[in-house]
Design a protein around this motif. Structure first.
Motif, PDB file in Angstrom:
ATOM      1  N   THR A  82       0.900  -1.308   0.035  1.00 19.31           N
ATOM      2  CA  THR A  82       0.057   0.019   0.076  1.00 19.31           C
ATOM      3  C   THR A  82       0.635   1.143  -0.027  1.00 19.31           C
ATOM      4  N   PRO A  83       1.751   1.464  -1.146  1.00 26.88           N
ATOM      5  CA  PRO A  83       2.718   2.566  -1.129  1.00 26.88           C
ATOM      6  C   PRO A  83       2.033   3.992  -0.683  1.00 26.88           C
ATOM      7  N   ASN A  84       0.639   4.083  -1.345  1.00 28.59           N
ATOM      8  CA  ASN A  84       0.291   5.661  -0.932  1.00 28.59           C
ATOM      9  C   ASN A  84      -1.174   5.134   0.044  1.00 28.59           C
ATOM     10  N   SER A 121      -8.283  16.605   8.141  1.00 25.84           N
ATOM     11  CA  SER A 121      -9.494  15.846   7.991  1.00 25.84           C
ATOM     12  C   SER A 121      -9.184  14.442   7.909  1.00 25.84           C
ATOM     13  N   GLY A 122      -7.832  14.019   7.988  1.00 25.49           N
ATOM     14  CA  GLY A 122      -7.606  12.432   7.593  1.00 25.49           C
ATOM     15  C   GLY A 122      -6.111  12.354   7.495  1.00 25.49           C
ATOM     16  N   THR A 123      -5.548  11.353   7.012  1.00 22.41           N
ATOM     17  CA  THR A 123      -3.948  11.043   6.883  1.00 22.41           C
ATOM     18  C   THR A 123      -4.016  10.408   5.707  1.00 22.41           C
ATOM     19  N   ALA A 124      -2.773  10.733   5.117  1.00 18.91           N
ATOM     20  CA  ALA A 124      -2.061  10.019   3.898  1.00 18.91           C
ATOM     21  C   ALA A 124      -0.858   9.659   4.317  1.00 18.91           C
ATOM     22  N   VAL A 125      -0.342   8.449   3.908  1.00 15.86           N
ATOM     23  CA  VAL A 125       1.182   8.177   3.990  1.00 15.86           C
ATOM     24  C   VAL A 125       1.653   7.803   2.839  1.00 15.86           C
ATOM     25  N   VAL A 126       2.721   8.463   2.511  1.00 13.11           N
ATOM     26  CA  VAL A 126       3.311   8.201   0.983  1.00 13.11           C
ATOM     27  C   VAL A 126       4.642   7.916   1.202  1.00 13.11           C
ATOM     28  N   THR A 127       5.155   6.765   0.929  1.00 16.74           N
ATOM     29  CA  THR A 127       6.379   6.054   1.018  1.00 16.74           C
ATOM     30  C   THR A 127       7.192   5.876  -0.155  1.00 16.74           C
ATOM     31  N   ARG A 128       6.886   5.856  -1.299  1.00 17.48           N
ATOM     32  CA  ARG A 128       7.847   5.615  -2.592  1.00 17.48           C
ATOM     33  C   ARG A 128       8.684   6.909  -2.667  1.00 17.48           C
ATOM     34  N   VAL A 181      -4.176  14.536  -6.834  1.00 21.61           N
ATOM     35  CA  VAL A 181      -3.845  13.033  -7.083  1.00 21.61           C
ATOM     36  C   VAL A 181      -2.043  13.056  -7.086  1.00 21.61           C
ATOM     37  N   ILE A 182      -1.708  12.112  -6.588  1.00 20.94           N
ATOM     38  CA  ILE A 182      -0.215  11.632  -6.731  1.00 20.94           C
ATOM     39  C   ILE A 182       0.128  10.544  -7.209  1.00 20.94           C
ATOM     40  N   ALA A 183       1.158  10.270  -7.999  1.00 13.06           N
ATOM     41  CA  ALA A 183       1.496   9.198  -8.616  1.00 13.06           C
ATOM     42  C   ALA A 183       0.500   9.195  -9.921  1.00 13.06           C
ATOM     43  N   ARG A 184       0.010   9.954 -10.465  1.00 10.25           N
ATOM     44  CA  ARG A 184      -0.794  10.030 -11.362  1.00 10.25           C
ATOM     45  C   ARG A 184      -0.418   9.013 -12.874  1.00 10.25           C
ATOM     46  N   GLY A 185      -1.137   8.281 -13.278  1.00  8.74           N
ATOM     47  CA  GLY A 185      -0.656   7.312 -14.285  1.00  8.74           C
ATOM     48  C   GLY A 185       0.118   6.142 -14.001  1.00  8.74           C
ATOM     49  N   LEU A 231      -0.108   2.519 -11.262  1.00  7.98           N
ATOM     50  CA  LEU A 231      -1.147   1.579 -10.452  1.00  7.98           C
ATOM     51  C   LEU A 231      -1.302   2.140  -9.085  1.00  7.98           C
ATOM     52  N   ARG A 232      -0.430   2.669  -8.654  1.00  3.54           N
ATOM     53  CA  ARG A 232      -0.514   3.358  -7.095  1.00  3.54           C
ATOM     54  C   ARG A 232      -0.993   4.770  -7.024  1.00  3.54           C
ATOM     55  N   ALA A 233      -1.586   5.071  -8.031  1.00  2.00           N
ATOM     56  CA  ALA A 233      -2.020   6.644  -7.844  1.00  2.00           C
ATOM     57  C   ALA A 233      -3.193   6.800  -6.950  1.00  2.00           C
TER      58      ALA A 233
END
Length: 449
Positions: free
Chosen positions: A67-69, A83-90, A346-350, A352-354
């Motif tokens: 779950t890279p993003n 309002s929430g949390t995102a964890v970005v790892t790559r 949107v991150i990592a657009r284009g 599979l991990r977008a």
């Protein structure tokens, strides 16, 4: 790129990440099992494992693979509205977050205004006229050409003096790591404070409040407000005293006052004070923590420690720095850098991990994870001294890269150099943070000559 090559590349990516994840899962299986069945003791042991740098690296290896993003509705940080949390790892995605300032904004402004009693500091600003003015002013005062001519010699001599007086052992964060930057506050910044102890205390609690108090601890805030008031009073008095002197001097404070006298916009007494508050907060605690954690990582790796010792003894500052900063990669000052989504993005657009990140989400850009991404780093689990400096994400990235990164890069190896030159260097116990974000005790010793 053909369909076959695209599929081959996707397979290579999966193999690289799954390989690291498999090793991480095997290493974490025991602690998780003990945490599940071992009662309070097992849970405490699991917490210690996951709180240690190696445990964090293993968790990130699992996330990068599966779950890279990750985006959740939970609030992992309570100190700043979200309002929430995102964890970005790559690596690529962490860099993307930190470069997209308009989409992923810094959040420090409300707390920075509390520390200054009203004003912001450029670390808490988005790109704009005020940010450009203040950064430009401080770059005119904190000059890159000071490093070889003034800053490095001051730091190196102070470190040699401290080590010459050390009786075969030293408590690194207290007796070495803090004392060099505190010496520079006196000789280079022109703001020695009422005492070294008070400046160390003030800057540490203010750093804690601004960057590391993620749960919004009322006790931390109360201590920070007290320290901020004391620091403001001290700086106001120091500025007034210096202005009353015929010559302002050639240190940072003196240069700020010279810019003021020349009519430079954004250099009122209040502006100078607030910019100095921001710089001081990031200077002393950062260098002391980085020096201690880098040393700890070297001591855990005998071959790396031997290489650093040879470099220190040979007076090879370039090779020594390569050892120190590679060590810091394994336990950076900040393992995550947080931003808040200013709008839906949107991150990592284009790929599979977008992921779509809703406005208001706190985005944790895991630079510790990024520096172990096998797609961006050759043999990331190996300790290597041939990595390019600009690949590291030790002091942030993008517009809000740490203002003092060049000072940190120059001074940090000098803090450790005379200590690392000692033969037989060993730790007498584990690095102790004492319930704070900072090392408070880490004693090392060496045989008498």
């Amino acid at each position: 790129m053909t369909l076959f090559s695209t599929l081959a590349e996707a397979g290579r990516i999966r193999i690289a990440h799954y390989g690291m994840a498999l090793g991480a899962a095997a290493a974490l299986a025991g602690p998780f099992l003990r945490g599940a069945v071992g009662g309070a003791a097992g849970k405490a042991a699991l917490g210690a494992t996951l709180g240690a740098p190696v445990g964090q690296r293993r968790l990130f290896a699992l996330q990068r693979a599966f779950t890279p993003n990750l985006v959740t509705a939970g609030q992992g940080i309570r100190a700043y509205d979200n309002s929430g949390t995102a964890v970005v790892t790559r690596h690529a995605d962490v860099v993307e977050v930190l470069e997209r300032e308009a989409d992923f904004a810094v959040v420090y402004e409300p707390r920075m205004r509390k520390l200054t009693a009203g004003e912001n500091f450029f670390l808490g600003m988005q790109d704009g006229a005020d940010y450009t003015r203040d950064v430009t002013n401080m770059r005119a005062a904190v000059r890159r050409d000071d490093l070889p001519s003034l800053v490095v010699p001051l730091a190196a001599q102070r470190a040699r003096d401290i080590m010459a007086a050390a009786p075969g052992r030293i408590d690194v964060p207290v007796e070495l790591g803090r004392r060099i930057p505190l010496h520079l506050l006196d000789r280079y910044f022109g703001t020695p404070g009422p005492s070294e102890a008070e400046m160390a205390e003030w800057t540490s609690i203010l750093f804690w409040y601004l960057f590391a108090d993620l749960e919004a601890n009322p006790s931390v805030e109360a201590r920070a407000m007290q320290a901020a008031a004391s620091l403001r009073d001290y700086l106001d008095a120091a500025i007034a005293l210096r202005k009353a002197q015929p010559e302002h001097g050639g240190d940072i404070l003196g240069r700020c006052l010279a810019l003021q006298a020349a009519g430079q916009p954004g250099m009122r007494d209040l502006d100078i004070r607030n910019n100095l508050i921001g710089l001081l907060i990031g200077f002393v605690p950062t260098l002391a923590k980085a020096a201690t954690q880098a040393l700890n990582q070297l001591l855990e790796r005998p071959a790396a420690l031997a290489g650093a010792r040879r470099a220190a003894q040979a007076d090879d500052d370039t090779l020594l720095a390569a050892h120190v900063f590679e060590a810091l990669r394994f336990d950076p000052v900040n393992p995550i850098i947080y931003r808040r989504a200013a709008r839906d993005a949107v991150i990592a657009r284009g790929t599979l991990r977008a992921k779509r990140i809703p406005a208001g989400t706190m985005v944790l850009a895991a630079n510790l994870s990024a520096m172990f991404d096998p797609l961006a780093w050759d043999a990331p689990e190996e300790f290597r001294t041939d990595r390019p400096w600009d690949q590291y994400i030790l002091w942030g990235h993008g517009m809000h890269t740490c203002f003092g990164q060049h000072i940190n890069r120059a001074v940090l190896p000098q803090i450790l150099k005379p200590l690392l030159a000692k033969d037989g260097l060993r730790a007498t116990g584990p690095l102790d943070k004492g319930g704070t974000p900072f090392p408070v005790r880490f004693v090392v010793e060496w045989p008498a000559a």
